[in-house]
Write a protein that holds these residues in place. Structure first.
Motif, PDB file in Angstrom:
ATOM      1  N   ASP A 171      14.772  81.459  94.143  1.00 36.27           N
ATOM      2  CA  ASP A 171      16.018  81.952  93.539  1.00 36.27           C
ATOM      3  C   ASP A 171      16.697  82.955  94.447  1.00 36.27           C
ATOM      4  O   ASP A 171      16.039  83.700  95.162  1.00 36.27           O
ATOM      5  CB  ASP A 171      15.713  82.645  92.208  1.00 36.27           C
ATOM      6  CG  ASP A 171      15.128  81.674  91.212  1.00 36.27           C
ATOM      7  OD1 ASP A 171      15.516  80.498  91.267  1.00 36.27           O
ATOM      8  OD2 ASP A 171      14.276  82.103  90.405  1.00 36.27           O
ATOM      9  N   LYS A 172      18.018  82.948  94.372  1.00 41.65           N
ATOM     10  CA  LYS A 172      18.774  83.920  95.159  1.00 41.65           C
ATOM     11  C   LYS A 172      19.222  85.071  94.241  1.00 41.65           C
ATOM     12  O   LYS A 172      19.412  84.865  93.049  1.00 41.65           O
ATOM     13  CB  LYS A 172      20.006  83.243  95.777  1.00 41.65           C
ATOM     14  CG  LYS A 172      19.640  82.281  96.893  1.00 41.65           C
ATOM     15  CD  LYS A 172      20.844  81.536  97.405  1.00 41.65           C
ATOM     16  CE  LYS A 172      21.031  80.234  96.664  1.00 41.65           C
ATOM     17  NZ  LYS A 172      22.099  79.384  97.202  1.00 41.65           N
ATOM     18  N   SER A 173      19.392  86.255  94.821  1.00 38.78           N
ATOM     19  CA  SER A 173      19.973  87.368  94.067  1.00 38.78           C
ATOM     20  C   SER A 173      21.406  87.578  94.565  1.00 38.78           C
ATOM     21  O   SER A 173      21.776  87.075  95.626  1.00 38.78           O
ATOM     22  CB  SER A 173      19.141  88.634  94.254  1.00 38.78           C
ATOM     23  OG  SER A 173      18.948  88.886  95.621  1.00 38.78           O
ATOM     24  N   ASP A 175      25.016  90.414  94.757  1.00 40.17           N
ATOM     25  CA  ASP A 175      25.707  91.675  94.522  1.00 40.17           C
ATOM     26  C   ASP A 175      26.987  91.348  93.749  1.00 40.17           C
ATOM     27  O   ASP A 175      27.537  90.250  93.884  1.00 40.17           O
ATOM     28  CB  ASP A 175      26.116  92.338  95.855  1.00 40.17           C
ATOM     29  CG  ASP A 175      24.921  92.887  96.627  1.00 40.17           C
ATOM     30  OD1 ASP A 175      23.888  93.188  96.008  1.00 40.17           O
ATOM     31  OD2 ASP A 175      25.040  93.007  97.857  1.00 40.17           O
ATOM     32  N   TRP A 330      22.003  93.758  93.882  1.00 42.67           N
ATOM     33  CA  TRP A 330      20.684  93.107  93.761  1.00 42.67           C
ATOM     34  C   TRP A 330      20.422  92.637  92.331  1.00 42.67           C
ATOM     35  O   TRP A 330      19.484  93.068  91.683  1.00 42.67           O
ATOM     36  CB  TRP A 330      19.593  94.079  94.217  1.00 42.67           C
ATOM     37  CG  TRP A 330      18.330  93.399  94.620  1.00 42.67           C
ATOM     38  CD1 TRP A 330      18.021  92.071  94.528  1.00 42.67           C
ATOM     39  CD2 TRP A 330      17.173  94.031  95.185  1.00 42.67           C
ATOM     40  NE1 TRP A 330      16.766  91.836  95.005  1.00 42.67           N
ATOM     41  CE2 TRP A 330      16.222  93.021  95.406  1.00 42.67           C
ATOM     42  CE3 TRP A 330      16.852  95.342  95.530  1.00 42.67           C
ATOM     43  CZ2 TRP A 330      14.961  93.283  95.964  1.00 42.67           C
ATOM     44  CZ3 TRP A 330      15.602  95.600  96.066  1.00 42.67           C
ATOM     45  CH2 TRP A 330      14.670  94.590  96.282  1.00 42.67           C
ATOM     46  N   VAL A 331      21.248  91.726  91.880  1.00 48.12           N
ATOM     47  CA  VAL A 331      21.189  91.265  90.495  1.00 48.12           C
ATOM     48  C   VAL A 331      20.533  89.889  90.405  1.00 48.12           C
ATOM     49  O   VAL A 331      20.858  88.985  91.181  1.00 48.12           O
ATOM     50  CB  VAL A 331      22.629  91.204  89.917  1.00 48.12           C
ATOM     51  CG1 VAL A 331      22.632  90.549  88.542  1.00 48.12           C
ATOM     52  CG2 VAL A 331      23.230  92.612  89.837  1.00 48.12           C
ATOM     53  N   HIS A 332      19.601  89.748  89.435  1.00 49.23           N
ATOM     54  CA  HIS A 332      19.007  88.440  89.153  1.00 49.23           C
ATOM     55  C   HIS A 332      19.500  87.880  87.819  1.00 49.23           C
ATOM     56  O   HIS A 332      19.310  86.709  87.548  1.00 49.23           O
ATOM     57  CB  HIS A 332      17.473  88.541  89.100  1.00 49.23           C
ATOM     58  CG  HIS A 332      16.852  88.823  90.431  1.00 49.23           C
ATOM     59  ND1 HIS A 332      16.432  90.070  90.813  1.00 49.23           N
ATOM     60  CD2 HIS A 332      16.607  88.011  91.497  1.00 49.23           C
ATOM     61  CE1 HIS A 332      15.937  90.020  92.043  1.00 49.23           C
ATOM     62  NE2 HIS A 332      16.040  88.784  92.491  1.00 49.23           N
ATOM     63  N   ASP A 334      21.705  86.291  84.941  1.00 53.41           N
ATOM     64  CA  ASP A 334      22.705  85.237  85.074  1.00 53.41           C
ATOM     65  C   ASP A 334      23.836  85.465  84.068  1.00 53.41           C
ATOM     66  O   ASP A 334      23.676  85.182  82.885  1.00 53.41           O
ATOM     67  CB  ASP A 334      22.003  83.886  84.834  1.00 53.41           C
ATOM     68  CG  ASP A 334      22.917  82.723  85.143  1.00 53.41           C
ATOM     69  OD1 ASP A 334      24.010  82.954  85.679  1.00 53.41           O
ATOM     70  OD2 ASP A 334      22.530  81.584  84.815  1.00 53.41           O
ATOM     71  N   PRO A 348      25.125  85.501  98.390  1.00 48.49           N
ATOM     72  CA  PRO A 348      23.837  85.710  97.713  1.00 48.49           C
ATOM     73  C   PRO A 348      22.753  85.959  98.763  1.00 48.49           C
ATOM     74  O   PRO A 348      22.998  85.773  99.969  1.00 48.49           O
ATOM     75  CB  PRO A 348      23.575  84.376  96.999  1.00 48.49           C
ATOM     76  CG  PRO A 348      24.804  83.560  97.180  1.00 48.49           C
ATOM     77  CD  PRO A 348      25.576  84.107  98.319  1.00 48.49           C
ATOM     78  N   TYR A 349      21.587  86.362  98.325  1.00 49.53           N
ATOM     79  CA  TYR A 349      20.490  86.685  99.253  1.00 49.53           C
ATOM     80  C   TYR A 349      19.257  85.842  98.977  1.00 49.53           C
ATOM     81  O   TYR A 349      18.890  85.632  97.814  1.00 49.53           O
ATOM     82  CB  TYR A 349      20.087  88.164  99.101  1.00 49.53           C
ATOM     83  CG  TYR A 349      21.223  89.109  99.338  1.00 49.53           C
ATOM     84  CD1 TYR A 349      21.656  89.400 100.632  1.00 49.53           C
ATOM     85  CD2 TYR A 349      21.882  89.698  98.268  1.00 49.53           C
ATOM     86  CE1 TYR A 349      22.715  90.270 100.848  1.00 49.53           C
ATOM     87  CE2 TYR A 349      22.948  90.565  98.480  1.00 49.53           C
ATOM     88  CZ  TYR A 349      23.361  90.840  99.770  1.00 49.53           C
ATOM     89  OH  TYR A 349      24.415  91.695  99.972  1.00 49.53           O
ATOM     90  N   GLU A 351      15.419  86.104  99.172  1.00 45.87           N
ATOM     91  CA  GLU A 351      14.432  87.192  99.274  1.00 45.87           C
ATOM     92  C   GLU A 351      13.104  86.670  99.820  1.00 45.87           C
ATOM     93  O   GLU A 351      12.736  85.529  99.548  1.00 45.87           O
ATOM     94  CB  GLU A 351      14.208  87.817  97.895  1.00 45.87           C
ATOM     95  CG  GLU A 351      15.436  88.537  97.396  1.00 45.87           C
ATOM     96  CD  GLU A 351      15.263  89.047  95.993  1.00 45.87           C
ATOM     97  OE1 GLU A 351      14.141  89.340  95.585  1.00 45.87           O
ATOM     98  OE2 GLU A 351      16.296  89.149  95.297  1.00 45.87           O
TER      99      GLU A 351
END
Ligand SMILES: CC(C)(COP(=O)(O)OP(=O)(O)OC[C@H]1O[C@@H](n2cnc3c(N)ncnc32)[C@H](O)[C@@H]1OP(=O)(O)O)[C@@H](O)C(=O)NCCC(=O)NCCS
Length: 359
Positions: A171-173, A175, A330-332, A334, A348-349, A351
């Motif tokens: 999964d991506k996080s 901002d 840094w939000v997961h 949805d 997105p990032y 991790e």
């Protein structure tokens, strides 16, 4: 260029960071201005007490590349089993004209061996001693990125790290950001989001000194093991930034939720609050960009509108104090913050982390 032609050493925080800043701009030209960091801001991130920077140099070029690392306590200041360190390889950049010569690998190895030792040596600080620690790609606080940004420009870097043993999650996080314009329109936008909580008799605001014990107890009970999170609240309060915290209170006045709602005006000359000192991007995003972070509601109160009401109230509070926008990093979750008008900011990032065992 062979290893003998360059050396990797620890950067001296009392020296100029101009070379590092210009490497930053050279390495990410197509992504500026989004990922531009003002020179003074970048310098402050490089000289943070928990930072260690490694620099590769040759006799003719003092800065061929750099690696920025941080360490942070795993749990809260008062969590016996969370006293060992977590490492972060925050940034690794090699001058584009000196790539494919082993410089990145040499910087990566130097950073990783420093972080591995720091984390391993700290495992006995915890009670009971931790059996395992971790190093993340990115960093917690201070933070530039929480992982490798997504997108074609970064895909070779992601694969490069994967080859070096970093395990990326699925999964991506993200901002998030929104602009803030105080006035009737914003009030109308936030009002329905406050409704459920106010129907339950809740109210929102900065904590008074008499609320501190309850605020800390909430953080301890619910978020003790969240790296960096619970310590942000006393850090703000102890440095005189109580107004940068926004709480949810139940009808009896008990603290049932809390968030950081911090404001700093770039270039004001005032010292940054703990949240603005820790995050890279708010000062790129605006002259008075607020930060909402560490949003948490007591488990027993969740689902009654306290969370969304607290975020809506924090947005109104930032507007009242003169914010021109707000960043949530840094939000997961949805779709939660999107209810308050936040939209994804930039990439997105991906991790990644690796574990550090006793030895
Ligand atoms: C996330 C959190 C703050 C939400 O607080 P809450 O008081 O339970 O949420 P609310 O009752 O205000 O929910 C309001 C709306 O958000 C939605 N929502 C709640 N939690 C959500 C989640 N985890 N992800 C996405 N949406 C969520 C609800 O479904 C509801 O939607 P609706 O208005 O369409 O019915 C709370 O669950 C929490 O403290 N979680 C642990 C800490 C955390 O993860 N914080 C976020 C860090 S980025």
């Amino acid at each position: 260029m062979s290893a003998a032609e360059y050396t990797v050493s620890t950067w001296d925080p009392s020296s100029s960071s101009e070379d590092i800043r210009s490497l930053w701009s050279k390495a990410l030209p197509s992504l500026e201005p989004a990922y531009a960091i003002p020179a003074e801001k970048l310098h402050s991130l490089l000289v943070a007490p928990s930072a260690r920077v490694f620099v590769a140099a040759s006799p003719s070029t003092p800065t061929l590349g750099f690696a920025l690392t941080y360490t942070i306590r795993s749990g809260s200041a008062t969590m016996p089993s969370g006293q060992h360190l977590k490492g972060g390889l925050s940034m690794l950049i090699v001058d584009p004209s000196h790539r494919n010569r082993g410089i990145g690998s040499a910087l990566h190895d130097a950073a990783l061996s420093y972080l591995t030792k720091a984390v391993r040596d700290s495992l006995t600080r915890s009670d009971p001693p931790a059996k395992e620690g971790s190093i993340i790609l990115g960093s917690v606080f201070p933070r530039i990125f929480p992982g490798v940004p997504d997108g074609p420009e970064f895909e070779p870097a992601r694969q490069w790290f994967e080859k070096r043993g970093w395990a990326f999650g699925k999964d991506k996080s993200i901002d998030l950001y929104r602009t803030i314009v105080p006035g009737d329109q914003l009030n109308r936008e936030m009002e329905p989001l406050l409704q459920r909580a106010t129907d339950h008799g809740m109210r929102f605001g900065a904590p008074l000194a008499s609320d501190d014990a309850a605020l800390y107890a909430l953080q301890k009970k619910e978020f003790d093991g969240f790296t960096g999170w619970p310590d942000m609240f006393p850090a703000l309060i102890d440095s005189g930034h109580r107004d940068d915290i926004h709480c949810a209170f139940d009808p009896q006045g008990n603290v049932v939720g809390a968030t950081i709602a911090a404001l700093y005006r770039s270039g004001s000359g005032e010292p940054r609050n703990a949240a603005h000192a820790a995050l890279a991007w708010p000062e790129t995003l605006g002259k008075a960009c607020g930060i909402i972070a560490c949003v948490g509601v007591a488990s027993s109160t969740r689902g009654s509108g306290a969370g969304i009401g607290m975020v809506a109230s924090a947005v109104l509070d930032l507007a009242r104090r003169g914010a021109d926008g707000c960043f949530i990093d840094w939000v997961h979750l949805d779709g939660f913050y999107q209810k308050c008008g936040f939209v994804p900011w930039e990439r997105p990032y991906w991790e990644a982390q690796r574990s550090v065992t006793v030895g």
